[in-house]
Design a protein around this motif. Sequence first.
Motif, PDB file in Angstrom:
ATOM      1  N   GLY A  58       0.815  -1.206   0.000  1.00 56.81           N
ATOM      2  CA  GLY A  58       0.000   0.000   0.000  1.00 56.81           C
ATOM      3  C   GLY A  58       0.854   1.263   0.000  1.00 56.81           C
ATOM      4  N   THR A  59       0.229   2.376   0.376  1.00 53.82           N
ATOM      5  CA  THR A  59       0.880   3.686   0.269  1.00 53.82           C
ATOM      6  C   THR A  59       1.257   4.215   1.650  1.00 53.82           C
ATOM      7  OG1 THR A  59      -0.699   4.078  -1.495  1.00 53.82           O
ATOM      8  CG2 THR A  59       0.615   5.956  -0.811  1.00 53.82           C
ATOM      9  N   ALA A  82      -4.121  16.183  16.557  1.00 60.29           N
ATOM     10  CA  ALA A  82      -3.228  15.026  16.730  1.00 60.29           C
ATOM     11  C   ALA A  82      -2.729  14.594  15.352  1.00 60.29           C
ATOM     12  CB  ALA A  82      -3.965  13.882  17.409  1.00 60.29           C
ATOM     13  N   VAL A  83      -1.663  15.239  14.881  1.00 59.85           N
ATOM     14  CA  VAL A  83      -1.138  14.937  13.539  1.00 59.85           C
ATOM     15  C   VAL A  83      -0.313  13.648  13.620  1.00 59.85           C
ATOM     16  CG1 VAL A  83       0.186  15.796  11.588  1.00 59.85           C
ATOM     17  CG2 VAL A  83      -0.946  17.398  13.143  1.00 59.85           C
ATOM     18  N   PRO A  84      -0.633  12.649  12.813  1.00 62.82           N
ATOM     19  CA  PRO A  84       0.164  11.420  12.875  1.00 62.82           C
ATOM     20  C   PRO A  84       1.521  11.598  12.207  1.00 62.82           C
ATOM     21  CG  PRO A  84      -1.443  11.246  11.135  1.00 62.82           C
ATOM     22  CD  PRO A  84      -1.689  12.575  11.795  1.00 62.82           C
ATOM     23  N   GLN A  85       2.441  10.759  12.582  1.00 64.98           N
ATOM     24  CA  GLN A  85       3.750  10.789  11.950  1.00 64.98           C
ATOM     25  C   GLN A  85       3.669  10.228  10.539  1.00 64.98           C
ATOM     26  OE1 GLN A  85       6.474  10.342  14.903  1.00 64.98           O
ATOM     27  NE2 GLN A  85       8.215   9.754  13.682  1.00 64.98           N
ATOM     28  N   LEU A  86       2.811   9.247  10.376  1.00 64.19           N
ATOM     29  CA  LEU A  86       2.599   8.710   9.041  1.00 64.19           C
ATOM     30  C   LEU A  86       1.236   8.032   8.949  1.00 64.19           C
ATOM     31  CD1 LEU A  86       4.773   5.495   8.533  1.00 64.19           C
ATOM     32  CD2 LEU A  86       4.545   6.619  10.716  1.00 64.19           C
ATOM     33  N   VAL A  87       0.762   7.959   7.717  1.00 63.42           N
ATOM     34  CA  VAL A  87      -0.478   7.243   7.422  1.00 63.42           C
ATOM     35  C   VAL A  87      -0.103   6.129   6.461  1.00 63.42           C
ATOM     36  CG1 VAL A  87      -2.756   7.388   6.334  1.00 63.42           C
ATOM     37  CG2 VAL A  87      -1.862   9.345   7.631  1.00 63.42           C
ATOM     38  N   VAL A  88      -0.543   4.903   6.742  1.00 57.73           N
ATOM     39  CA  VAL A  88      -0.307   3.828   5.779  1.00 57.73           C
ATOM     40  C   VAL A  88      -1.655   3.360   5.258  1.00 57.73           C
ATOM     41  CG1 VAL A  88       0.734   1.598   5.321  1.00 57.73           C
ATOM     42  CG2 VAL A  88       1.757   3.116   7.028  1.00 57.73           C
ATOM     43  N   VAL A  96      -1.277  -4.902   6.946  1.00 54.03           N
ATOM     44  CA  VAL A  96      -1.693  -4.633   8.324  1.00 54.03           C
ATOM     45  C   VAL A  96      -0.699  -5.280   9.284  1.00 54.03           C
ATOM     46  CG1 VAL A  96      -3.488  -5.021  10.066  1.00 54.03           C
ATOM     47  CG2 VAL A  96      -4.142  -4.409   7.724  1.00 54.03           C
ATOM     48  N   ALA A  97      -0.389  -6.558   9.028  1.00 54.25           N
ATOM     49  CA  ALA A  97       0.541  -7.276   9.918  1.00 54.25           C
ATOM     50  C   ALA A  97       1.911  -6.604   9.918  1.00 54.25           C
ATOM     51  CB  ALA A  97       0.645  -8.733   9.481  1.00 54.25           C
ATOM     52  N   THR A  98       2.356  -6.151   8.749  1.00 52.14           N
ATOM     53  CA  THR A  98       3.661  -5.475   8.657  1.00 52.14           C
ATOM     54  C   THR A  98       3.661  -4.198   9.497  1.00 52.14           C
ATOM     55  OG1 THR A  98       4.034  -6.359   6.454  1.00 52.14           O
ATOM     56  CG2 THR A  98       5.298  -4.401   7.044  1.00 52.14           C
ATOM     57  N   CYS A  99       2.593  -3.433   9.390  1.00 48.58           N
ATOM     58  CA  CYS A  99       2.520  -2.171  10.152  1.00 48.58           C
ATOM     59  C   CYS A  99       2.498  -2.441  11.656  1.00 48.58           C
ATOM     60  CB  CYS A  99       1.284  -1.369   9.752  1.00 48.58           C
ATOM     61  SG  CYS A  99       1.416  -0.666   8.111  1.00 48.58           S
ATOM     62  N   LEU A 100       1.762  -3.467  12.056  1.00 51.98           N
ATOM     63  CA  LEU A 100       1.705  -3.778  13.491  1.00 51.98           C
ATOM     64  C   LEU A 100       3.099  -4.137  14.003  1.00 51.98           C
ATOM     65  CD1 LEU A 100      -1.608  -5.869  13.558  1.00 51.98           C
ATOM     66  CD2 LEU A 100      -1.254  -3.595  14.520  1.00 51.98           C
ATOM     67  N   ALA A 101       3.805  -4.962  13.233  1.00 51.83           N
ATOM     68  CA  ALA A 101       5.151  -5.372  13.652  1.00 51.83           C
ATOM     69  C   ALA A 101       6.091  -4.168  13.675  1.00 51.83           C
ATOM     70  CB  ALA A 101       5.680  -6.455  12.709  1.00 51.83           C
ATOM     71  N   LEU A 128       1.061   6.155  14.026  1.00 51.23           N
ATOM     72  CA  LEU A 128       0.750   5.671  12.678  1.00 51.23           C
ATOM     73  C   LEU A 128      -0.755   5.463  12.544  1.00 51.23           C
ATOM     74  CD1 LEU A 128       2.632   2.918  10.688  1.00 51.23           C
ATOM     75  CD2 LEU A 128       0.148   2.828  10.882  1.00 51.23           C
ATOM     76  N   VAL A 129      -1.342   6.123  11.568  1.00 46.76           N
ATOM     77  CA  VAL A 129      -2.753   5.869  11.249  1.00 46.76           C
ATOM     78  C   VAL A 129      -2.797   4.751  10.210  1.00 46.76           C
ATOM     79  CG1 VAL A 129      -4.818   6.781  10.126  1.00 46.76           C
ATOM     80  CG2 VAL A 129      -3.625   8.165  11.831  1.00 46.76           C
ATOM     81  N   LEU A 130      -3.446   3.655  10.586  1.00 43.05           N
ATOM     82  CA  LEU A 130      -3.584   2.505   9.699  1.00 43.05           C
ATOM     83  C   LEU A 130      -4.875   2.694   8.914  1.00 43.05           C
ATOM     84  CD1 LEU A 130      -2.063  -0.346   9.453  1.00 43.05           C
ATOM     85  CD2 LEU A 130      -4.055  -1.220  10.641  1.00 43.05           C
ATOM     86  N   ASP A 131      -4.745   3.204   7.717  1.00 40.42           N
ATOM     87  CA  ASP A 131      -5.893   3.621   6.909  1.00 40.42           C
ATOM     88  C   ASP A 131      -6.383   2.426   6.083  1.00 40.42           C
ATOM     89  OD1 ASP A 131      -7.588   4.677   5.037  1.00 40.42           O
ATOM     90  OD2 ASP A 131      -6.177   6.156   4.252  1.00 40.42           O
ATOM     91  N   LEU A 132      -7.618   1.982   6.376  1.00 41.10           N
ATOM     92  CA  LEU A 132      -8.160   0.798   5.706  1.00 41.10           C
ATOM     93  C   LEU A 132      -8.970   1.148   4.459  1.00 41.10           C
ATOM     94  CD1 LEU A 132      -9.535  -1.156   8.850  1.00 41.10           C
ATOM     95  CD2 LEU A 132      -7.276  -1.331   7.813  1.00 41.10           C
ATOM     96  N   SER A 133      -8.955   2.421   4.043  1.00 41.84           N
ATOM     97  CA  SER A 133      -9.959   2.885   3.070  1.00 41.84           C
ATOM     98  C   SER A 133      -9.939   2.135   1.735  1.00 41.84           C
ATOM     99  CB  SER A 133      -9.821   4.390   2.834  1.00 41.84           C
ATOM    100  OG  SER A 133      -8.539   4.690   2.340  1.00 41.84           O
ATOM    101  N   ARG A 134      -8.801   1.484   1.419  1.00 39.91           N
ATOM    102  CA  ARG A 134      -8.799   0.710   0.154  1.00 39.91           C
ATOM    103  C   ARG A 134      -9.651  -0.554   0.269  1.00 39.91           C
ATOM    104  NH1 ARG A 134      -2.759   0.359  -2.311  1.00 39.91           N
ATOM    105  NH2 ARG A 134      -3.764  -1.266  -3.546  1.00 39.91           N
ATOM    106  N   LEU A 135      -9.946  -0.962   1.506  1.00 41.12           N
ATOM    107  CA  LEU A 135     -10.703  -2.211   1.703  1.00 41.12           C
ATOM    108  C   LEU A 135     -12.192  -1.874   1.755  1.00 41.12           C
ATOM    109  CD1 LEU A 135      -8.449  -3.740   4.497  1.00 41.12           C
ATOM    110  CD2 LEU A 135      -8.092  -3.727   2.023  1.00 41.12           C
TER     111      LEU A 135
END
Length: 512
Positions: A58-59, A82-88, A96-101, A128-135
């Motif tokens: 993903g992005t 609350a500005v996140p450091q990054l959005v994935v 998802v698993a990669t981001c959690l790790a 980190l905001v884990l953005d699920l919007s592609r799903l």
Amino acid sequence: MRLTGDSVGHVSTIDRRTFLFAGALAAAGVGLAACTPDGDWVRLEASAIEALRRRVEGTVLVPGDSGFTNAWMPRNGRFADAVPQLVVRVAGDADVATCLAWCREHGLPIAVRGGGHNYAGLSTTTGLVLDLSRLSSVRVGPDGRMTVGGAATNADVLDATRDGSWLLPGGTCLSVGVGGLVLGGGIGYHSRWAGLTSDHLHSARVVTANGDVVIASADEHPDLFWALRGGTGGTFGVCTEFRFDAVPVPRGEIVYYRFAWTGADAALAMLVALDRIHQTAPPEFVASAGIQATPVDDDGPDAAMDVFVRGQYLGGEDDFLAIIAPLLEATPPPLSRDIRVEPFWEVAPRFTNPESENHSWGDISRYADAPLPEAALQHVVELTADAPSRTPTTNVQFWMIGWVGGAVMDSVGRTETAYVHRGMTELLRPTPVWANLTDAALVADLEAWTSAVIDVLDPHTPRESYQNFPNLAVEDWPEQYFAENLGRLRAVKAEWDPDGIFTSAQGLSGNG
Ligand SMILES: Cc1cc2nc3c(=O)[nH]c(=O)nc-3n(C[C@H](O)[C@H](O)[C@H](O)COP(=O)(O)OP(=O)(O)OC[C@H]3O[C@@H](n4cnc5c(N)ncnc54)[C@H](O)[C@@H]3O)c2cc1C
């Protein structure tokens, strides 16, 4: 913003000051810092972010990237600091698993983001905001089994089901995520006759805190499945896909209605009469009502109040008129009166709200399980007439929502799913709305108004609030949202997220 019949709107534009601040830091090469729940600050090097970019399909967006702000900005403008450091923006389970790790490795907090509508900003973080919007895909099988992506919206579901034979009972706001909705319960104009969104959950695919992918259903991991039906999102794992058993759409025509009045007298008469109707009305009768302070003219504050009730009846017009008669007898002649008998799919879209303008809100909800004393409702109307602000963008509203009661809702027991609030008649909801960047003193007055209304309701209602309308001002929120289900929810949390990876300002912990 004026009451139109369903819900307050949301933020659609960004707080540019916050965006420019974050972007300037990034452009200057300064590593952005994130605050952990313990108050520690974590600083990330650009190389760590680059490594993550290489590992996900993903992005990865950081401050300054095109689309970063729209990706992280919550719908409730009051949590836009609350500005996140990054959005994935993840592509699937593996991301998802990669981001959690990766967050574990770097000690970075993570927030799961579906539709971004959480009222208390619980899908925001400085990490980190884990953005699920592609799903967001939705498929409907011929047998009514629906497969819904983890961040599909009410609009996606409506698009896939409209004019067909199946309905997923959902919420009113088209851009709300079905993930957040179902995980906290899911109420709407169809829940009274068809049950909660979560009552129709068949199973969920969940990426757990340690990166495993499991199916939770009645047969597999039943405790987790129990918790996912009301225990709130962002708590037990990341749901990347849901399966639902949709309900058959009623055949034939049904009744749609809406009545409107103005003034405090009509407001009180309407609230008292509707409250009485809700005690005994059949599940086929659905209503929600609101009163709102509007700008005062020569007739004074009591007259400056919009009042409405609207809903549907799954039956004939004569039966509907018999149910609603006590309300029409008690109130002055409505300024507008709309009754239509139409096919179901003509009526259902009338209960949906599109995206609306940029603002903040801070409602608190309270369930009722018995008739409210007229004096209490009169006090609520008086407080509304005494609103601290009544401009089109900054005002107060009081909602009486009948979607949560009745025999269908009560056919599921309080502890059968994590959504505990069965045996209720109504959800009551003082709702202040204000333009973003409103003066802090006025915001405090609006919050004090909300607390004052809750204080009026307190002696007459069980101390239970809807977990999908969270508010950080509710101090005993675990008890109010979960009541007797709290202990079991904590045990499920301890089993599935023992290290507290999924946390927030109102996140359950597994250790009491
Ligand atoms: C304007 C408006 C109208 C509303 N109308 C209704 C209504 O009619 N009925 C009703 O019941 N509620 C309604 N709500 C409340 C709504 O159901 C909740 O705010 C819901 O949690 C929003 O879900 P979301 O995905 O849009 O929000 P988000 O903020 O993205 O998510 C909400 C919570 O769920 C988590 N989450 C989201 N998706 C997932 C997932 N796939 N897996 C794990 N965790 C997830 C997030 O981490 C967060 O904690 C409304 C809210 C707003 C702002």
